[in-house]
Design an enzyme around this catalytic site. Sequence first.
Site, PDB file in Angstrom:
ATOM      1  N   GLU A  16       0.944  -1.256   0.035  1.00  0.00           N
ATOM      2  CA  GLU A  16      -0.107  -0.083  -0.017  1.00  0.00           C
ATOM      3  C   GLU A  16       0.943   1.403  -0.119  1.00  0.00           C
ATOM      4  O   GLU A  16       1.958   1.183   0.735  1.00  0.00           O
ATOM      5  CB  GLU A  16      -0.863   0.093   1.177  1.00  0.00           C
ATOM      6  CG  GLU A  16      -2.332   0.635   1.130  1.00  0.00           C
ATOM      7  CD  GLU A  16      -3.105  -0.424  -0.162  1.00  0.00           C
ATOM      8  OE1 GLU A  16      -2.948   0.226  -1.318  1.00  0.00           O
ATOM      9  OE2 GLU A  16      -3.893  -1.304   0.427  1.00  0.00           O
ATOM     10  N   ASP A  19       2.847   2.501  -4.721  1.00  0.00           N
ATOM     11  CA  ASP A  19       2.974   2.551  -6.403  1.00  0.00           C
ATOM     12  C   ASP A  19       3.670   4.019  -6.795  1.00  0.00           C
ATOM     13  O   ASP A  19       4.691   4.022  -7.811  1.00  0.00           O
ATOM     14  CB  ASP A  19       1.651   2.420  -6.959  1.00  0.00           C
ATOM     15  CG  ASP A  19       0.659   3.367  -6.623  1.00  0.00           C
ATOM     16  OD1 ASP A  19       0.855   4.099  -5.572  1.00  0.00           O
ATOM     17  OD2 ASP A  19      -0.590   3.415  -7.242  1.00  0.00           O
ATOM     18  N   GLY A 105     -18.367   5.421  -2.794  1.00  0.00           N
ATOM     19  CA  GLY A 105     -17.411   6.005  -1.834  1.00  0.00           C
ATOM     20  C   GLY A 105     -16.706   5.060  -0.930  1.00  0.00           C
ATOM     21  O   GLY A 105     -16.129   5.409   0.080  1.00  0.00           O
ATOM     22  N   GLY A 107     -13.674   3.377  -1.706  1.00  0.00           N
ATOM     23  CA  GLY A 107     -12.401   3.244  -2.328  1.00  0.00           C
ATOM     24  C   GLY A 107     -11.867   1.831  -2.889  1.00  0.00           C
ATOM     25  O   GLY A 107     -10.857   1.293  -2.798  1.00  0.00           O
ATOM     26  N   SER A 109     -11.964   1.940  -6.121  1.00  0.00           N
ATOM     27  CA  SER A 109     -11.548   2.298  -7.251  1.00  0.00           C
ATOM     28  C   SER A 109     -12.611   2.469  -8.579  1.00  0.00           C
ATOM     29  O   SER A 109     -12.335   2.215  -9.503  1.00  0.00           O
ATOM     30  CB  SER A 109     -10.454   1.292  -7.994  1.00  0.00           C
ATOM     31  OG  SER A 109      -9.333   1.526  -7.276  1.00  0.00           O
ATOM     32  N   SER A 110     -13.791   3.164  -8.024  1.00  0.00           N
ATOM     33  CA  SER A 110     -14.725   3.344  -8.852  1.00  0.00           C
ATOM     34  C   SER A 110     -14.319   4.241  -9.895  1.00  0.00           C
ATOM     35  O   SER A 110     -14.641   4.217 -10.993  1.00  0.00           O
ATOM     36  CB  SER A 110     -16.236   3.515  -8.193  1.00  0.00           C
ATOM     37  OG  SER A 110     -16.049   4.799  -7.539  1.00  0.00           O
ATOM     38  N   SER A 111     -13.769   5.376  -9.435  1.00  0.00           N
ATOM     39  CA  SER A 111     -12.974   6.423 -10.465  1.00  0.00           C
ATOM     40  C   SER A 111     -11.948   5.701 -11.345  1.00  0.00           C
ATOM     41  O   SER A 111     -12.138   6.180 -12.633  1.00  0.00           O
ATOM     42  CB  SER A 111     -12.309   7.512  -9.775  1.00  0.00           C
ATOM     43  OG  SER A 111     -11.361   7.100  -8.752  1.00  0.00           O
ATOM     44  N   ASP A 155      -4.248   1.469  -9.596  1.00  0.00           N
ATOM     45  CA  ASP A 155      -5.780   1.274  -9.626  1.00  0.00           C
ATOM     46  C   ASP A 155      -5.978   1.011 -11.152  1.00  0.00           C
ATOM     47  O   ASP A 155      -6.673   0.129 -11.639  1.00  0.00           O
ATOM     48  CB  ASP A 155      -6.365   2.309  -8.957  1.00  0.00           C
ATOM     49  CG  ASP A 155      -6.277   2.500  -7.556  1.00  0.00           C
ATOM     50  OD1 ASP A 155      -5.663   1.608  -7.023  1.00  0.00           O
ATOM     51  OD2 ASP A 155      -6.695   3.599  -7.091  1.00  0.00           O
TER      52      ASP A 155
HETATM   53  C1  GLA Z   1      -5.152   5.170  -4.183  1.00  0.00           C
HETATM   54  C2  GLA Z   1      -4.452   5.303  -5.484  1.00  0.00           C
HETATM   55  C3  GLA Z   1      -3.386   4.423  -5.721  1.00  0.00           C
HETATM   56  C4  GLA Z   1      -2.578   3.837  -4.598  1.00  0.00           C
HETATM   57  C5  GLA Z   1      -3.587   3.489  -3.328  1.00  0.00           C
HETATM   58  C6  GLA Z   1      -2.618   3.312  -2.249  1.00  0.00           C
HETATM   59  O1  GLA Z   1      -5.860   3.990  -4.339  1.00  0.00           O
HETATM   60  O2  GLA Z   1      -5.311   5.723  -6.481  1.00  0.00           O
HETATM   61  O3  GLA Z   1      -2.500   4.922  -6.892  1.00  0.00           O
HETATM   62  O4  GLA Z   1      -1.353   4.841  -4.238  1.00  0.00           O
HETATM   63  O5  GLA Z   1      -4.197   4.589  -3.141  1.00  0.00           O
HETATM   64  O6  GLA Z   1      -1.615   2.251  -2.348  1.00  0.00           O
END
Ligand code: GLA
Length: 366
Positions: A16, A19, A105, A107, A109-111, A155
């Site tokens: 986590e 990236d 909302g 987290g 990764s819907s965006s 993501d």
């Molecule tokens: C969000 C970001 C990713 C990554 C994570 C944490 O999801 O979009 O690029 O940095 O947080 O690991």
Amino acid sequence: MTKTYFAPGRVNLIGEHLDYNGGLVLPAALTIGVTATFTKRADNKIVLRSATHSFHNQIDLSDPITFNSKNDWTNYPLGIIHQLIKEGHAVPACEIIFNSNLPEGSGLSSSAAVEVLTAFMLLSQTESNINLPWLANFCKQVENEFIGVQCGIMDQFAVAMGKADHAILLNCSTLEHSYVHFELNNYRLLILNTKKPRSLIHSKYNERKAECDEALRILQTTSSIQHLAEASMSQIDVIQDATIKKRARHVVTESLRVKESVKALRFNDLSTFGRLMNASHASLKNDYEVTGKELDALAEEAQQLKGCLGARMTGAGFGGCAIALVHHDAIPEFKHMLTFKYQAETGLNCEIYESQIGDGVREIKN
Ligand code: GLA
């Protein structure tokens, strides 16, 4: 003619906040995500609608496109359209209707799913072989430049490149990647949603990125490393500022945990992987400081429950979701106890879903 496309949400198993530090991450695409229908229009307009949001938007393809908070969720597809046009790709007039079954909302990764889906769908009208790693990088740039979040590539890469029953081991500095079979035996991967609204997430996220950039700048005065994730424990000793040092320590220890996790998963050693998940959460709580009361309550209570091998927050943090590895026989009791304990500690009702690992972005043919 109307065509239908799908892009999944994702969880990150471990690795986590690595990236954007050039490290290794281990995300997996989900079977839930965002679906969209694409219908060509005869005029010069793009109409963006959603089955889950009342806000809709319409642009004329000859008008300039800029970020505007009033454009709400449509900023994501608009950013993609803007960048495609800027880079000389053909963008057809069309109506797109999005429909998501990702918890709002949360987290997951819907965006990134909306970005990758929009780019894939629009490019598919003229190109037959879309290079998916390129597509992921393209969408990441839109998020960095148009939306203004300094996220890494994890993501978008997971959403584009997901593979059923596999996690993706991705080196974020080279984009080299391989698939790791995620063999769960009698265990299940559960998603634990804090249901905490994620406020301030973008500014806090960019703050962590800036702290890591500062750590790298300090290390580069005495070494030739290119990315913070390459640093060793002894190297970060030179950092004087206690906060910057803690951030760097998370990056270094988390990088080691990803490598150990991959080894454990390749040996089908879920107990070791579970312990690494717990250690990852502790590091995100104490050194990186991105968890908060709700994620801590959920992950730490989960870790104590019968049948749970490990639990940790997933994604950016500051609310959103955690994941847990739980024996399938223990799931009903786990859900019951966790919901009760979390409610007692935070006053919030969490949601718990069993997740399946699925494929990346694609057209859905009937
Ligand atoms: C969000 C970001 C990713 C990554 C994570 C944490 O999801 O979009 O690029 O940095 O947080 O690991």
